[in-house]
Design an enzyme around this catalytic site. Sequence first.
Site, PDB file in Angstrom:
ATOM      1  N   HIS A 138     -20.948 -30.986  20.734  1.00 37.96           N
ATOM      2  CA  HIS A 138     -21.148 -31.170  22.104  1.00 37.96           C
ATOM      3  C   HIS A 138     -19.953 -30.275  22.582  1.00 37.96           C
ATOM      4  O   HIS A 138     -18.948 -31.094  23.256  1.00 37.96           O
ATOM      5  CB  HIS A 138     -21.576 -32.390  22.760  1.00 37.96           C
ATOM      6  CG  HIS A 138     -22.818 -32.886  22.265  1.00 37.96           C
ATOM      7  ND1 HIS A 138     -24.073 -32.718  22.870  1.00 37.96           N
ATOM      8  CD2 HIS A 138     -23.420 -33.589  21.091  1.00 37.96           C
ATOM      9  CE1 HIS A 138     -25.066 -33.077  22.657  1.00 37.96           C
ATOM     10  NE2 HIS A 138     -24.710 -33.708  21.390  1.00 37.96           N
TER      11      HIS A 138
ATOM     12  N   GLU B 265     -19.575 -29.591  25.586  1.00 35.86           N
ATOM     13  CA  GLU B 265     -19.450 -29.995  26.964  1.00 35.86           C
ATOM     14  C   GLU B 265     -18.614 -31.377  27.143  1.00 35.86           C
ATOM     15  O   GLU B 265     -18.295 -32.173  27.830  1.00 35.86           O
ATOM     16  CB  GLU B 265     -20.748 -30.267  27.739  1.00 35.86           C
ATOM     17  CG  GLU B 265     -21.670 -31.456  27.414  1.00 35.86           C
ATOM     18  CD  GLU B 265     -22.321 -30.948  25.909  1.00 35.86           C
ATOM     19  OE1 GLU B 265     -23.365 -31.860  25.642  1.00 35.86           O
ATOM     20  OE2 GLU B 265     -22.173 -30.096  25.290  1.00 35.86           O
TER      21      GLU B 265
ATOM     22  N   CYS C  47     -26.367 -28.642  19.914  1.00 38.08           N
ATOM     23  CA  CYS C  47     -26.861 -29.701  19.158  1.00 38.08           C
ATOM     24  C   CYS C  47     -28.636 -29.440  18.568  1.00 38.08           C
ATOM     25  O   CYS C  47     -28.479 -28.594  17.890  1.00 38.08           O
ATOM     26  CB  CYS C  47     -26.910 -31.089  20.021  1.00 38.08           C
ATOM     27  SG  CYS C  47     -27.199 -32.456  18.920  1.00 38.08           S
TER      28      CYS C  47
END
Length: 202
Positions: A183, A185, A77
């Site tokens: 992202h 994750e 990001c």
Amino acid sequence: MKIYIIDTGSANLNSVVQAFKRLGYDAVVSSDISAMNDADRLVLPGVGTACAVMDGVEKYALRDFILNTKKPLLGICLGMQIQGTSSSEVPLNSSDDVITCLDIVKAGVTKLPDTGLRLPHMGWNTVTHTDHPLFDGIRQDAYFYFDHSFAMNVGDFTIGSTEYGVKFSSAIAHENFMGVQFHPEKSSQAGEKLLNNFINNF
């Protein structure tokens, strides 16, 4: 495998730590340069504003460490955006048009234009990618999770792009530096595969 998550003081990094834990790795959050010199992999996340992340880079004297490292480094990001030359995400009431970033890739970061789509760009979107090793085994136009209002232009460094009113860089690479606007994750199996590639392919 020693994975260090670079802490610029701008975000809660637990979600990134947990993503690596799900893959079987204990990632360490640190701003201690002497410790991070022993890293096998470096991760540079960022949440909030480009200015806040760059303030943390300067506060913890991380600029030279990041620019001089030869370790594989993945920005996430804002951690990708600050690898560009500059960002127009300046503080309110600032007299500056842009803030200076790390200049790893020659690219500007600007606010996504008003095309009638909601801002921030939040949610799932597709990534069209090259055959860069970061994307090994990830199908074309796989979905990843985004949350941003500013984006990097497309250039020679672009290894993944996404459309949201306009086309922008959703993944970049230059030498040992990589970055993703989305992202991983929070991106389910595709995100886990990308993190695994980062660990195993470099």
